[in-house]
Design a protein around this motif. Structure first.
Motif, PDB file in Angstrom:
ATOM      1  N   PRO A   6       0.812  -1.212   0.000  1.00 27.16           N
ATOM      2  CA  PRO A   6       0.000   0.000   0.000  1.00 27.16           C
ATOM      3  C   PRO A   6       0.847   1.264   0.000  1.00 27.16           C
ATOM      4  O   PRO A   6       1.833   1.375   0.721  1.00 27.16           O
ATOM      5  CB  PRO A   6      -0.819  -0.121   1.304  1.00 27.16           C
ATOM      6  CG  PRO A   6      -0.038  -1.050   2.163  1.00 27.16           C
ATOM      7  CD  PRO A   6       0.645  -2.003   1.227  1.00 27.16           C
ATOM      8  N   SER A   7       0.452   2.191  -0.849  1.00 21.44           N
ATOM      9  CA  SER A   7       1.095   3.499  -0.865  1.00 21.44           C
ATOM     10  C   SER A   7       0.605   4.312   0.328  1.00 21.44           C
ATOM     11  O   SER A   7      -0.534   4.146   0.776  1.00 21.44           O
ATOM     12  CB  SER A   7       0.746   4.227  -2.166  1.00 21.44           C
ATOM     13  OG  SER A   7       1.103   5.597  -2.097  1.00 21.44           O
ATOM     14  N   PRO A   8       1.426   5.210   0.853  1.00 18.35           N
ATOM     15  CA  PRO A   8       0.937   6.114   1.908  1.00 18.35           C
ATOM     16  C   PRO A   8      -0.134   7.080   1.397  1.00 18.35           C
ATOM     17  O   PRO A   8      -0.811   7.715   2.194  1.00 18.35           O
ATOM     18  CB  PRO A   8       2.197   6.860   2.362  1.00 18.35           C
ATOM     19  CG  PRO A   8       3.150   6.724   1.228  1.00 18.35           C
ATOM     20  CD  PRO A   8       2.856   5.405   0.601  1.00 18.35           C
ATOM     21  N   LEU A   9      -0.292   7.153   0.074  1.00 16.02           N
ATOM     22  CA  LEU A   9      -1.345   7.983  -0.523  1.00 16.02           C
ATOM     23  C   LEU A   9      -2.554   7.100  -0.824  1.00 16.02           C
ATOM     24  O   LEU A   9      -2.442   6.127  -1.573  1.00 16.02           O
ATOM     25  CB  LEU A   9      -0.852   8.642  -1.810  1.00 16.02           C
ATOM     26  CG  LEU A   9       0.424   9.478  -1.711  1.00 16.02           C
ATOM     27  CD1 LEU A   9       0.770  10.053  -3.075  1.00 16.02           C
ATOM     28  CD2 LEU A   9       0.262  10.586  -0.693  1.00 16.02           C
ATOM     29  N   ARG A  10      -3.677   7.415  -0.287  1.00 17.56           N
ATOM     30  CA  ARG A  10      -4.840   6.543  -0.447  1.00 17.56           C
ATOM     31  C   ARG A  10      -5.323   6.477  -1.889  1.00 17.56           C
ATOM     32  O   ARG A  10      -5.980   5.515  -2.281  1.00 17.56           O
ATOM     33  CB  ARG A  10      -5.973   6.985   0.480  1.00 17.56           C
ATOM     34  CG  ARG A  10      -6.540   8.369   0.230  1.00 17.56           C
ATOM     35  CD  ARG A  10      -7.720   8.657   1.152  1.00 17.56           C
ATOM     36  NE  ARG A  10      -8.226  10.006   0.980  1.00 17.56           N
ATOM     37  CZ  ARG A  10      -7.840  11.047   1.688  1.00 17.56           C
ATOM     38  NH1 ARG A  10      -6.922  10.878   2.631  1.00 17.56           N
ATOM     39  NH2 ARG A  10      -8.330  12.245   1.474  1.00 17.56           N
TER      40      ARG A  10
END
Length: 351
Positions: free
Chosen positions: A113-117
Motif C-alpha cells: 500500500p502506498s501512503p497515498l490513499r
C-alpha cells in the motif's frame, strides 16, 4: 552462448546482503532462459577507505571497463563523510563511463500500500529520467575564508547543450515507446540562466518528437503533484538535482524506498552501465538479515533487459508482482517478519 561478465560492488551495510540475494535470483532466471553470467566481486567500500585511504584503487575504472555491466549494492558508512564515499566511487564510475541517464521506474504494486490513499496499483507506473553527470552536481566551486565571519562557499551548476540534449532525447524516445506523455521539471521562474536553457532545449527536442505530448512543471509544483496525483505521470525528465529529489519522493509514494531500483546508463554502450537499488546502506539494520532485497533484484532485472534479455527481465518483475500480490511474505520495512534469505527464496520459488 555469450557469457556476460558482471562486476559486483556490494559496498557497505546492507549492500553486502542484497547483492548476493540479487545474484541468486539472477542465477535462477538465467538457468531457465539459457543465459550465461559470470561475476567478479570488488571490495570497494567505506571499509576499504578506512583501511587504505581510498574507496577504490587508482586503476579501478580500468579494472571494470571490460565488464558488460556493474551491479552495485550501497555506499555509505558512519564515520565516512557522504561526499567522500560518493565522490570516491559512484561519481567517478558514472562520469568516467558516461552513464548520463539515471533511470528510476516507479510502480505501486498490489500488496504494497502506498501512503497515498489515491495511489492504487495499476494507476501509478511511471519513470523518472534524471540527468546523471553534470547539472547542479558540478565540481566547479570552492570555499574561501574558512572559519572566518566572511566564510564563503561557491558551487557552480554546469548545463551543456550536449548533456541536456542527450538525456532529453532519451526521455522523449522512452515516452514514445510508452504512453507518449512527457513532463519536464524546471524552475526557470527563479533560476535565471540554466533553467531557461534547459527549457529551450526541451522545446527544441520536443519538436523532433511529434508523437509525444509534453509539458513542463516548476519543480515545487511538480513535487506537490507527485503527491496529489501521481497517476497522471508517465515519463518525467529532470536535471541532476531535481531528478534526484523527485525520484526518491516517487519511491516513497510507491510504498517503500526499499523496493526502488535504478539504472545508470551509457546508452551508446561504449562503457558498462551500472545498476543499483536506491535504499542506501542502512547501517542501522546491516548484519541482521532483514534487509529488503527487492530494490537490488529489480535493479538486476533492469540489467538483464539492458543486456538484451527482456523476457528474463520480465520474468523477474512478474515474479515480484506475484509475490507481493498473492503472498504475505514481507521484510520488516514492508510490515512483515521475513528475512532477506526467506524473501529471496520465495521469489526464486515463483521463478
Amino acid at each position: 552462448m555469450k557469457e556476460h561478465r558482471i562486476a559486483l560492488i556490494p559496498g557497505d551495510g546492507i549492500g553486502t546482503e542484497v547483492v548476493p540475494a540479487a545474484c541468486r535470483v539472477l542465477d535462477a532466471v538465467a538457468a531457465r532462459h539459457g543465459i550465461a553470467l559470470a561475476y567478479d566481486t570488488f571490495d570497494w567500500s567505506c571499509e576499504r577507505y578506512l583501511a587504505e585511504g581510498a574507496m577504490m584503487p587508482a586503476d579501478g575504472l580500468d579494472l571494470i571497463r571490460g565488464h558488460d555491466a556493474i551491479l552495485l549494492g550501497a555506499v555509505g558508512y558512519p564515520g565516512v563523510p557522504d561526499h567522500v564515499s560518493l565522490w570516491g566511487l559512484l561519481i567517478p564510475i558514472r562520469r568516467g563511463f558516461q552513464q548520463y541517464v539515471n533511470l528510476r521506474p516507479i510502480r505501486v504494486f498490489e500488496g504494497v500500500p502506498s501512503p497515498l490513499r489515491e495511489a492504487r496499483p495499476g494507476d501509478v507506473d511511471f519513470v523518472v529520467v534524471r540527468e546523471n553527470v553534470e547539472g547542479e552536481y558540478g565540481e566547479i566551486g570552492g570555499r574561501l575564508y574558512r572559519g572566518l565571519p566572511e566564510e564563503t562557499a561557491v558551487q557552480e551548476a554546469v548545463f551543456t547543450r550536449k548533456g541536456v540534449t542527450r538525456v532529453v532525447d532519451h526521455a522523449f524516445e522512452l515516452a514514445a515507446g510508452r504512453s507518449g506523455r512527457l513532463t519536464s521539471a524546471t524552475k526557470s521562474n527563479g533560476i535565471v540562466h540554466t533553467m531557461p536553457f534547459w527549457d529551450e532545449l526541451v522545446a527544441e527536442r520536443g519538436a523532433l518528437h511529434p508523437g509525444v505530448t509534453w509539458d513542463q512543471e516548476h519543480i515545487d509544483a511538480l513535487a506537490a503533484k507527485f503527491v496529489l496525483d501521481p497517476g497522471r505521470f508517465d515519463v518525467v525528465v529532470a536535471s541532476n538535482l531535481f531528478g534526484d529529489i523527485l525520484s526518491d519522493l516517487a519511491a516513497a509514494i510507491a510504498g517503500s524506498i526499499g523496493i526502488a531500483p535504478a539504472a545508470n546508463l551509457n546508452p551508446e554502450r561504449d562503457f558498462p552501465s551500472m545498476f543499483e537499488p536506491v535504499h542506501g546502506s542502512a547501517p542501522d539494520i546491516a548484519g541482521r538479515g532483514m534487509a529488503n532485497p527487492l530494490g537490488a533484484i529489480w535493479s538486476a532485472a533492469m540489467m538483464l533487459d539492458h543486456l538484451g534479455h527482456p523476457e528474463a527481465a520480465g520474468a523477474v518483475t512478474d515474479a515480484i508482482g506475484t509475490l507481493l500480490s498473492t503472498t504475505r511474505l514481507r521484510t520488516p520495512d514492508l510490515g512483515g517478519t521475513a528475512t532477506t534469505a526467506e524473501f529471496t527464496a520465495g521469489l526464486i520459488d515463483l521463478l
